[in-house]
Design a protein around this motif. Structure first.
Motif, PDB file in Angstrom:
ATOM      1  N   VAL A  53       0.834  -1.215   0.000  1.00 22.73           N
ATOM      2  CA  VAL A  53       0.000   0.000   0.000  1.00 22.73           C
ATOM      3  C   VAL A  53       0.864   1.259   0.000  1.00 22.73           C
ATOM      4  O   VAL A  53       0.480   2.270  -0.594  1.00 22.73           O
ATOM      5  CB  VAL A  53      -1.043   0.029   1.149  1.00 22.73           C
ATOM      6  CG1 VAL A  53      -1.994  -1.163   1.040  1.00 22.73           C
ATOM      7  CG2 VAL A  53      -0.421   0.113   2.524  1.00 22.73           C
ATOM      8  N   ARG A  54       2.014   1.208   0.659  1.00 23.70           N
ATOM      9  CA  ARG A  54       2.944   2.352   0.592  1.00 23.70           C
ATOM     10  C   ARG A  54       3.371   2.578  -0.862  1.00 23.70           C
ATOM     11  O   ARG A  54       3.434   3.714  -1.330  1.00 23.70           O
ATOM     12  CB  ARG A  54       4.180   2.105   1.455  1.00 23.70           C
ATOM     13  CG  ARG A  54       3.981   2.408   2.897  1.00 23.70           C
ATOM     14  CD  ARG A  54       5.323   2.348   3.645  1.00 23.70           C
ATOM     15  NE  ARG A  54       5.096   1.991   5.022  1.00 23.70           N
ATOM     16  CZ  ARG A  54       5.182   0.777   5.537  1.00 23.70           C
ATOM     17  NH1 ARG A  54       5.524  -0.241   4.789  1.00 23.70           N
ATOM     18  NH2 ARG A  54       4.938   0.565   6.805  1.00 23.70           N
ATOM     19  N   ASP A  55       3.668   1.480  -1.568  1.00 26.60           N
ATOM     20  CA  ASP A  55       4.062   1.571  -2.972  1.00 26.60           C
ATOM     21  C   ASP A  55       2.939   2.144  -3.833  1.00 26.60           C
ATOM     22  O   ASP A  55       3.209   2.709  -4.896  1.00 26.60           O
ATOM     23  CB  ASP A  55       4.471   0.196  -3.518  1.00 26.60           C
ATOM     24  CG  ASP A  55       5.763  -0.328  -2.900  1.00 26.60           C
ATOM     25  OD1 ASP A  55       6.486   0.456  -2.238  1.00 26.60           O
ATOM     26  OD2 ASP A  55       6.034  -1.535  -3.067  1.00 26.60           O
ATOM     27  N   ARG A  56       1.700   2.006  -3.373  1.00 22.99           N
ATOM     28  CA  ARG A  56       0.539   2.545  -4.096  1.00 22.99           C
ATOM     29  C   ARG A  56       0.171   3.951  -3.619  1.00 22.99           C
ATOM     30  O   ARG A  56      -0.856   4.474  -4.013  1.00 22.99           O
ATOM     31  CB  ARG A  56      -0.658   1.608  -3.930  1.00 22.99           C
ATOM     32  CG  ARG A  56      -0.454   0.268  -4.609  1.00 22.99           C
ATOM     33  CD  ARG A  56      -1.590  -0.687  -4.312  1.00 22.99           C
ATOM     34  NE  ARG A  56      -1.297  -1.993  -4.867  1.00 22.99           N
ATOM     35  CZ  ARG A  56      -2.174  -2.759  -5.474  1.00 22.99           C
ATOM     36  NH1 ARG A  56      -3.418  -2.375  -5.617  1.00 22.99           N
ATOM     37  NH2 ARG A  56      -1.816  -3.933  -5.945  1.00 22.99           N
ATOM     38  N   GLY A  57       0.977   4.526  -2.733  1.00 22.97           N
ATOM     39  CA  GLY A  57       0.767   5.901  -2.313  1.00 22.97           C
ATOM     40  C   GLY A  57      -0.019   6.111  -1.041  1.00 22.97           C
ATOM     41  O   GLY A  57      -0.364   7.253  -0.703  1.00 22.97           O
ATOM     42  N   ALA A  58      -0.324   5.058  -0.305  1.00 22.52           N
ATOM     43  CA  ALA A  58      -1.085   5.220   0.936  1.00 22.52           C
ATOM     44  C   ALA A  58      -0.210   5.837   2.021  1.00 22.52           C
ATOM     45  O   ALA A  58       0.948   5.450   2.201  1.00 22.52           O
ATOM     46  CB  ALA A  58      -1.639   3.880   1.407  1.00 22.52           C
ATOM     47  N   ALA A  59      -0.793   6.785   2.751  1.00 17.62           N
ATOM     48  CA  ALA A  59      -0.092   7.449   3.850  1.00 17.62           C
ATOM     49  C   ALA A  59      -0.586   6.975   5.208  1.00 17.62           C
ATOM     50  O   ALA A  59       0.072   7.196   6.222  1.00 17.62           O
ATOM     51  CB  ALA A  59      -0.269   8.962   3.743  1.00 17.62           C
ATOM     52  N   GLU A  60      -1.752   6.348   5.227  1.00 23.14           N
ATOM     53  CA  GLU A  60      -2.274   5.791   6.477  1.00 23.14           C
ATOM     54  C   GLU A  60      -3.126   4.574   6.162  1.00 23.14           C
ATOM     55  O   GLU A  60      -3.609   4.407   5.052  1.00 23.14           O
ATOM     56  CB  GLU A  60      -3.045   6.824   7.294  1.00 23.14           C
ATOM     57  CG  GLU A  60      -4.225   7.459   6.606  1.00 23.14           C
ATOM     58  CD  GLU A  60      -4.840   8.583   7.427  1.00 23.14           C
ATOM     59  OE1 GLU A  60      -4.556   8.698   8.631  1.00 23.14           O
ATOM     60  OE2 GLU A  60      -5.626   9.333   6.863  1.00 23.14           O
ATOM     61  N   ALA A  61      -3.265   3.723   7.175  1.00 22.26           N
ATOM     62  CA  ALA A  61      -4.025   2.487   7.019  1.00 22.26           C
ATOM     63  C   ALA A  61      -5.053   2.389   8.137  1.00 22.26           C
ATOM     64  O   ALA A  61      -4.821   2.847   9.259  1.00 22.26           O
ATOM     65  CB  ALA A  61      -3.096   1.278   7.054  1.00 22.26           C
ATOM     66  N   PHE A  62      -6.180   1.784   7.810  1.00 25.77           N
ATOM     67  CA  PHE A  62      -7.276   1.594   8.752  1.00 25.77           C
ATOM     68  C   PHE A  62      -7.704   0.134   8.741  1.00 25.77           C
ATOM     69  O   PHE A  62      -7.520  -0.570   7.758  1.00 25.77           O
ATOM     70  CB  PHE A  62      -8.488   2.460   8.359  1.00 25.77           C
ATOM     71  CG  PHE A  62      -8.224   3.927   8.442  1.00 25.77           C
ATOM     72  CD1 PHE A  62      -8.477   4.622   9.612  1.00 25.77           C
ATOM     73  CD2 PHE A  62      -7.712   4.614   7.361  1.00 25.77           C
ATOM     74  CE1 PHE A  62      -8.225   5.971   9.710  1.00 25.77           C
ATOM     75  CE2 PHE A  62      -7.452   5.976   7.436  1.00 25.77           C
ATOM     76  CZ  PHE A  62      -7.706   6.658   8.612  1.00 25.77           C
TER      77      PHE A  62
END
Length: 141
Positions: free
Chosen positions: A85-94
């Motif tokens: 998800v970081r590689d896909r641009g996510a800055a936070e996870a829920f």
């Protein structure tokens, strides 16, 4: 070597892991995976299903077959999807977890997730009161 993931295998693992709530069916996994925003991490022993929208990632479900629990598979699966998800641009996870699922809560807290809200009576329980959903969040460096 582990088996590759298919919606049918995901449903079987989910059914083995989720005995207190309704497990997801193969058609539900297939429908979610049809979205370009959703992907799976792991294998047939332990997998996570994740959605990324804009800069937010959501763990939709994670399941480990009981025959393969306590081997570090869920921890590895968590690391795998967080990297993706970081590689896909996510800055936070829920994510959300049932208040009566202490092992999952421990996994998430160990991975840096913290409670950020609750949904009262979210998870129905057969023969018992519904369990709250604990909402958890993690910033992704």
């Amino acid at each position: 070597m582990s088996e590759p993931l298919t919606p049918k295998k995901m449903a079987a693992t989910h059914a083995a892991a989720f005995t207190r709530s309704r497990p997801w069916r193969a058609a539900e996994f297939a429908s979610l995976l049809d979205s370009p925003l959703v992907f799976a991490a792991g294998d047939a022993r332990c997998f996570a299903l994740v959605r990324v929208i804009a800069d937010e990632a959501e763990l939709l479900t994670i399941a480990t077959d009981p025959a393969h629990q306590r081997q570090g598979l869920a921890r590895r699966c968590m690391a795998e999807w967080e990297t993706a998800v970081r590689d896909r641009g996510a800055a936070e996870a829920f994510l959300e977890v049932a208040e009566d699922n202490a092992p999952a809560q421990a996994l998430y807290r160990a991975g840096g997730f913290a409670e950020c809200g609750r949904r009262k009576g979210y998870y129905p329980r057969q023969g018992a009161a519904a369990a709250d959903a604990i909402l958890m969040r993690k910033a992704l460096p």
